[in-house]
Design a protein around this motif. Structure first.
Motif, short mmCIF file in Angstrom:
data_model
loop_
_atom_site.label_atom_id
_atom_site.label_comp_id
_atom_site.label_asym_id
_atom_site.label_seq_id
_atom_site.Cartn_x
_atom_site.Cartn_y
_atom_site.Cartn_z
N VAL A 210 0.83 -1.21 0.00
CA VAL A 210 0.00 0.00 0.00
C VAL A 210 0.86 1.26 0.00
CG1 VAL A 210 -1.79 1.31 1.22
CG2 VAL A 210 -1.90 -1.18 1.18
N ALA B 81 -4.05 -6.46 -4.66
CA ALA B 81 -3.57 -6.45 -6.06
C ALA B 81 -2.16 -7.01 -6.13
CB ALA B 81 -3.63 -5.03 -6.62
N ILE C 23 -10.23 -5.66 -8.18
CA ILE C 23 -9.46 -5.70 -6.94
C ILE C 23 -10.26 -6.36 -5.82
CG2 ILE C 23 -8.70 -4.09 -5.11
CD1 ILE C 23 -7.13 -2.61 -7.27
N THR D 117 2.46 1.57 -3.59
CA THR D 117 1.54 1.87 -4.70
C THR D 117 0.87 3.24 -4.53
OG1 THR D 117 -0.18 0.54 -3.61
CG2 THR D 117 1.09 -0.52 -5.35
N THR D 118 0.58 3.65 -3.29
CA THR D 118 0.04 5.00 -3.09
C THR D 118 1.09 6.04 -3.42
OG1 THR D 118 0.57 4.86 -0.72
CG2 THR D 118 -1.72 4.41 -1.36
N ALA E 91 -3.31 -1.76 -8.61
CA ALA E 91 -3.62 -0.76 -7.58
C ALA E 91 -3.30 0.64 -8.08
CB ALA E 91 -2.82 -1.06 -6.30
N ARG F 280 -7.68 -4.04 0.32
CA ARG F 280 -8.07 -4.17 -1.08
C ARG F 280 -6.94 -3.69 -2.00
NH1 ARG F 280 -12.50 -4.16 1.91
NH2 ARG F 280 -14.40 -5.12 1.07
N ILE F 281 -6.31 -2.57 -1.63
CA ILE F 281 -5.18 -2.08 -2.43
C ILE F 281 -4.03 -3.10 -2.38
CG2 ILE F 281 -3.45 -0.24 -2.63
CD1 ILE F 281 -5.59 1.65 -1.44
N ASN F 282 -3.79 -3.63 -1.20
CA ASN F 282 -2.72 -4.61 -1.01
C ASN F 282 -2.97 -5.89 -1.79
OD1 ASN F 282 -0.25 -4.56 0.29
ND2 ASN F 282 -1.14 -4.48 2.33
N ASN G 185 -9.17 -9.51 -3.54
CA ASN G 185 -9.25 -9.49 -2.07
C ASN G 185 -9.98 -10.72 -1.55
OD1 ASN G 185 -8.63 -8.11 0.38
ND2 ASN G 185 -10.79 -7.56 0.56
#
Length: 563
Positions: free
Chosen positions: A87, A286, A314, A90-91, A295, A282-284, A318
């Motif tokens: 996370v 991916a 996504i 990707t953020t 993500a 959820r982001i993780n 998850n």
């Protein structure tokens, strides 16, 4: 559970603050415990301001980083924004690439494949940059130990700017600029930024050169707040300001990707806890189950309809992630029992078939059963790869450092790390790790701790008291949600087990001369006998609001109860 009551702060300081703020003594005491001792400090705490963020140019190498990016734009170079697949990474990539693209078109993103390339900067990624004529790579949430990779890039005339927050080794990579506040010779005042936070300081510096202020960058703070929550960095100082305003963005003007996730979960207002347990997984997922680029695509998408398609993909990742970590946890617990390792000081388990994307989650799950430093290994190419998780108060990074003779590569934090080693070194490493932990850990740390801020009476719990407590948020490491203790409690006769398998405890309690208050104790169903037959007991709890049939009321969220 081991209950620890925090020391009472200095009474004179508490009374001074109580008078200055016109609040109850308990509130003043909680503030002093958080090192807030004056009216001005309290004002900054309760009313965070973006103006209190530090000057980004205080960070070592910031000027060099800005000048190199400006040169790249002026020379029409291709810029590759490179980041880790979790996370924070990707953020950070989404933040940096979307900011640069708002000014300049020749920008692309690269997330390494968790399985083919592993953590951090890879030779494969550098080869990709060379093949596609990228002459500048901005690496986020990784790179601080990539000495050989940066040298390899230099041979190919590719420059690196590193934005990392992990602990440096003895040597720092020979990059154009290394932005990492944890460097010993970096005088940046706040050391606990996440990778996305370091990236934000870089765009803050870039924007200032164009005459822009922090107010022009608020739209990016939803990404920073998500990274802060997911990476479990302290929510103090600068992180608290960034998280506070980032949550406002998530709840009022979220980017299309967040909006698509929020639409799926049907929740109106998100707290930092919701970000950690709803958005971040959820982001993780991916990067865990497919590829981290999914993500980035979601978080940089501006069209809501397209974002909803990405969010659905996504969500499926998850779901797969949840099923995988549940099954692997069962297998790992069976392994511990079969090997008769229940009484060890560490958990170290391995199967070549376990999904590499979920071993970190499994390590955390195992700690719920066996509370001790934990490593979960799986096969990764011709190596074994592991995720390490620790218990409160024990530095697993230092323990791994003491086992470095058996490790090929490792990195991380006090409580979470990753490593690789050769299969033939697994058993020797496992024994050495057990020996190191046994000889260095304070044995009390092997019992889960509930840290209690203060003891209060139930009649102190009023709507006004709760309203002020709510303003302590966002909560997280360094500013945890206050935990209270009350004794001489008695169930009013309606206490019962509820939920699946009667795992949870629901009761209504009172003290002599107090009103009744509802309590819920998740996972405390086995404590029902402690409250039966009007027995008195004590409880450790936090306070929150519950809504039932349109009525909102305060309740105690029990952490534990004792006779």
């Amino acid at each position: 559970m081991r209950w620890t009551l925090k020391p009472k702060p200095n009474l004179e300081t508490v009374q001074f603050l109580q008078h200055a703020l016109q609040v109850e003594e308990t509130i003043a005491s909680l503030l002093v415990q958080r090192s807030i001792e004056t009216y001005e400090q309290a004002k900054d705490f309760f009313r965070p301001s973006l103006n209190h963020l530090h000057d980004p140019f205080l960070m070592k190498d910031m000027q060099k980083a800005v000048e190199r990016i400006q040169k790249a734009i002026e020379s029409n170079e291709n810029i590759l924004v490179y980041g880790d697949y979790d996370v924070d990474g990707t953020t950070a990539v989404s933040l940096m690439s979307s900011y640069l693209k708002s000014e300049y078109p020749n920008v692309a993103t690269y997330i390494p494949d968790r399985y083919n390339e592993g953590y951090g900067i890879s030779f494969q990624g550098i080869d990709f940059a060379e093949d596609n004529n990228f002459t500048l790579i901005i690496a986020l949430d990784c790179g601080i130990k990539a000495i050989d990779k940066i040298n390899y890039a230099k041979e190919k005339n590719i420059d690196f700017i590193i934005c990392d927050h992990h602990r440096p080794g003895e040597q720092v990579p020979n990059a154009i600029a290394v932005l990492d506040p944890k460097q010993n010779d970096c005088n940046y005042p706040y050391k606990e930024l996440c990778g996305c936070g370091v990236g934000f300081k870089l765009i803050q510096a870039l924007a200032s050169k164009k005459g822009k202020t922090i107010d022009d960058l608020v739209e990016y703070l939803d990404l920073v707040a998500t990274a802060i929550g997911a990476d479990i960095v302290p929510i103090t100082g600068e992180n608290r300001i960034l998280a506070y305003f980032g949550l406002q963005v998530i709840n009022t003007q979220p980017r299309a990707g967040f909006k698509a996730i929020i639409n799926q979960i049907k929740k109106e207002t998100l707290t930092i806890t919701d970000v950690v347990f709803i958005i971040a997984p959820r982001i993780n997922a991916a990067g865990r189950m497919k590829h981290g680029q999914y993500a980035v695509d979601l978080l940089t998408e501006t069209n809501v309809q397209t974002a909803e398609v990405y969010a659905k993909e996504i969500e499926d990742f998850n779901t797969d992630r949840r099923e995988a970590d549940k099954q692997i946890t069962i297998e790992a617990l069976e392994h511990i029992e079969t090997q008769k390792e229940q009484e060890r000081f560490t958990t170290v388990v391995y199967s070549q078939d376990w999904h590499k994307g979920v071993i970190g989650i499994v390590a955390s799950r195992l700690i719920e059963t066996y509370y001790r430093p934990t490593l979960v290994f799986t096969k990764s190419g011709n190596m074994l790869a592991a995720s390490a998780r620790s218990v409160k108060g024990f530095d697993v990074y230092n323990a791994l450092e003491a086992c470095s003779e058996y490790i090929e590569q490792f990195g991380g934090h006090k409580y979470a790390a990753g490593l690789t080693l050769k299969e033939e070194n697994y058993e020797a490493f496992k024994q050495k790790f057990e020996d190191v932990v046994e000889s260095t850990i304070d044995k009390r740390l092997l019992t889960p701790e509930i840290s209690i801020d203060t003891q209060i009476e139930l009649n102190e719990i009023t709507p006004k008291f709760y309203r002020i407590l709510s303003q302590f948020a966002p909560f997280g490491p360094g500013n945890m949600s206050p935990v209270f203790m009350s004794d001489n409690l008695e169930d009013t006769g309606y206490g019962k087990c509820v939920g699946e398998d009667n795992k949870h405890l629901r009761l209504t309690v009172k003290q002599p001369n107090s009103d009744k208050i509802v309590c819920i104790g998740f996972g405390l169903g086995d404590k029902l006998n402690l409250i039966k037959d009007k027995r008195t007991f004590k409880a450790a709890y936090s306070i929150d609001e519950n809504e039932w049939k349109g009525n909102v009321f305060l309740q105690l969220k029990l952490r534990d109860i004792k006779e």
